[in-house]
Enzyme design. Structure first.
Site, short mmCIF file in Angstrom:
data_model
loop_
_atom_site.label_atom_id
_atom_site.label_comp_id
_atom_site.label_asym_id
_atom_site.label_seq_id
_atom_site.Cartn_x
_atom_site.Cartn_y
_atom_site.Cartn_z
N ASP A 59 17.23 14.66 47.77
CA ASP A 59 18.72 14.79 47.21
C ASP A 59 19.22 12.95 47.24
O ASP A 59 18.75 12.15 47.72
CB ASP A 59 19.82 15.81 47.95
CG ASP A 59 21.78 15.76 47.35
OD1 ASP A 59 21.39 14.81 46.28
OD2 ASP A 59 21.78 16.08 48.23
N SER A 60 19.99 12.69 46.98
CA SER A 60 21.21 11.21 47.38
C SER A 60 21.36 10.92 49.04
O SER A 60 21.52 10.09 49.24
CB SER A 60 22.43 11.35 46.55
OG SER A 60 23.07 12.25 46.73
N CYS B 268 20.02 17.79 43.93
CA CYS B 268 20.96 17.19 43.59
C CYS B 268 21.58 17.59 42.29
O CYS B 268 21.02 17.16 41.33
CB CYS B 268 20.64 15.91 43.92
SG CYS B 268 21.87 14.68 43.50
N GLU C 266 31.82 14.46 53.65
CA GLU C 266 31.31 13.99 54.78
C GLU C 266 32.45 12.83 56.42
O GLU C 266 32.02 12.92 56.63
CB GLU C 266 30.92 12.46 54.07
CG GLU C 266 29.82 13.07 53.06
CD GLU C 266 28.97 12.26 52.66
OE1 GLU C 266 28.91 10.73 52.89
OE2 GLU C 266 27.76 12.67 52.38
N CYS D 95 27.16 21.14 43.40
CA CYS D 95 27.40 19.67 44.05
C CYS D 95 27.47 20.22 45.62
O CYS D 95 27.70 21.63 45.67
CB CYS D 95 28.54 18.84 44.18
SG CYS D 95 28.39 17.78 45.40
N HIS E 290 27.13 19.14 48.32
CA HIS E 290 27.78 19.59 49.73
C HIS E 290 29.62 20.93 49.33
O HIS E 290 29.68 20.67 50.77
CB HIS E 290 28.72 17.88 48.92
CG HIS E 290 28.17 16.85 49.75
ND1 HIS E 290 26.74 16.38 49.95
CD2 HIS E 290 28.70 15.65 51.01
CE1 HIS E 290 26.45 15.16 49.76
NE2 HIS E 290 27.37 15.12 50.57
#
Lengths: 278, 278
Positions: free
Chosen positions: B8-9, B71, B155, B193, B195
């Site tokens: 993943d990034s 990702c 984040e 996504c 996240h």
């Protein structure tokens, strides 16, 4: 005619270029936005230094005789690395910003000794403590506040009533209230990220709502003056040669032109895509 | 024992690894977060492909026999490039996510034909149209909505009442209202996504407030099942060898361990710093 390189991780440094252009007419400006590797503000010192040095070297290779690090994070974490890597004069944004804050503190009714400077910046800039050290070196009290959501909000363009500025105002209120708990007497607010000048009207509204007036300072104008002092205007060039600007980016040209014009305050001409590796 | 690479990034792909671990006990997992170059979601296809291919190659060089592109952005924009570059099986998250959406649509009271799938994703994923094409290929109507602020909010950790979830709820309300203007009959919400699973409780609250119930789907569990089907469990290994996880990151180890544990749902052991250039 001199060649002046201006570097940022993205678009924010264009606010510095915008201030430079009228001060140094007839010069050649090279602007690099390292957009393929942005943001710098959430990354580690080692990574930021590697990115910033390779970006600075690119501009020197293109003929820059003087380099402006128009990025608070790169200045705070990598100015020494860039100076070691390159034999040309390098101007960062932290010192000019801090000197502007000093001038504002001296001019305030509290005076410099009773002033308290609040610096809003990215996580990496805040963690480096570069602003606090520089401001304390000038005899000022300083508090730094990390504001990770402000850059994404500026890039999303949520800056006026038509584009959900109520969210941005609420985020500013939260960050400023948290900062004021630590620095209740803050009277000068230093915008320690070149994205933040675009938030200035919303910051002024938030400070009014909080009934906490502060003098707002950004480092763009002060940095431009520091550069002009180092690179004095060649009188003969003013009349003869027009100002030239060349723009380079490491990622999408289309996005650079679209977002960049907001920061520069005018359309961007041709932008060249370059590859710095990675 | 097989070696499975997960890429993943950043940290989001750990939600996929979390689903994989119980399905494939005894296997060796290599996880790479390309944190020095994140986020991918705001960048161009060419840059994303370059980063994703170099990351995938690193995992293959470490012995990965099967690769999971955990990702959405890298899957949507670079799956073909990665498949061309490497001779091992590659599983992305878009197809399993779309198949989960199909299953949810079939199970809904509207049925698949009358269902409308709303996909929330990054700007790059949305612009690629990968989810829309894949869902339409399954006979489903689909609308994609770009949500650039959601990753920064996750984040920043603004996910509960103690950490300003009111801002996150307002951002979700704005994005969902905008999406529903385009897709008023949406009944399945696909989190495009890795996240976004951390936002699930807040998304449920927002949908309740908007009186617009939707079935929420994320691709992590479906992707893990697709991987397990490709890499069937070696019966003898279950008892004999413990699951091994090795973690690699291209930027700050400390931040990777701190943020990563939220996504993986447990502490991360040793993380190794690697340099993929740039």
């Amino acid at each position: 005619m001199k060649t002046i390189g201006v570097f940022d991780s993205g678009f924010g440094g264009l606010t510095v270029l915008r201030e430079l252009l009228p001060l140094l007419p007839g010069d050649r400006f090279l602007y690099l936005g390292d957009t393929a590797r942005l943001p710098y503000g959430s990354k580690s010192r080692a990574t930021i230094a590697r990115y910033a040095v390779s970006s600075a070297k690119f501009l020197a290779d293109q003929g820059a005789e003087l380099l402006v690090i128009a990025c608070n994070t790169a200045t705070a974490l990598a100015l020494d690395d860039i100076r070691e890597a390159l034999p040309i004069p390098i101007v960062g944004v932290v010192e000019p910003g801090a000197e502007s804050a000093l001038a504002a503190a001296i001019a305030s009714k509290q005076g410099a000794a009773a002033s308290q400077i609040l610096v809003l910046a990215t996580a990496a800039t805040t963690q480096s403590g570069a602003y606090r050290r520089t401001l304390e070196g000038l005899g000022l009290r300083a508090t730094e506040k990390s504001c990770p959501l402000l850059v994404p909000l500026v890039e999303e363009g949520w800056l006026d009533a038509a584009t959900h500025d109520s969210v941005t105002l609420e985020v500013l209120r939260i960050y400023l209230l948290e900062a004021m708990e630590e620095a209740p007497a803050a009277n000068v607010l230093l915008l320690g990220c070149t994205h933040y000048p675009l938030l200035r009207p919303l910051i002024e509204t938030t400070l009014e709502d909080l009934r906490h007036p502060m003098r707002i300072i950004d480092s763009a104008a002060a940095t431009a003056r520091a550069v002009a002092a180092l690179a004095p205007q060649d009188v003969t060039s003013t009349a003869s040669s027009p100002t030239r600007c060349e723009f380079y980016a490491t990622d999408s040209i289309e996005k650079f032109q679209r977002l960049g014009s907001t920061f520069l305050g005018r359309e961007l001409p041709e932008v060249r895509l370059i590859d710095l590796g990675g």
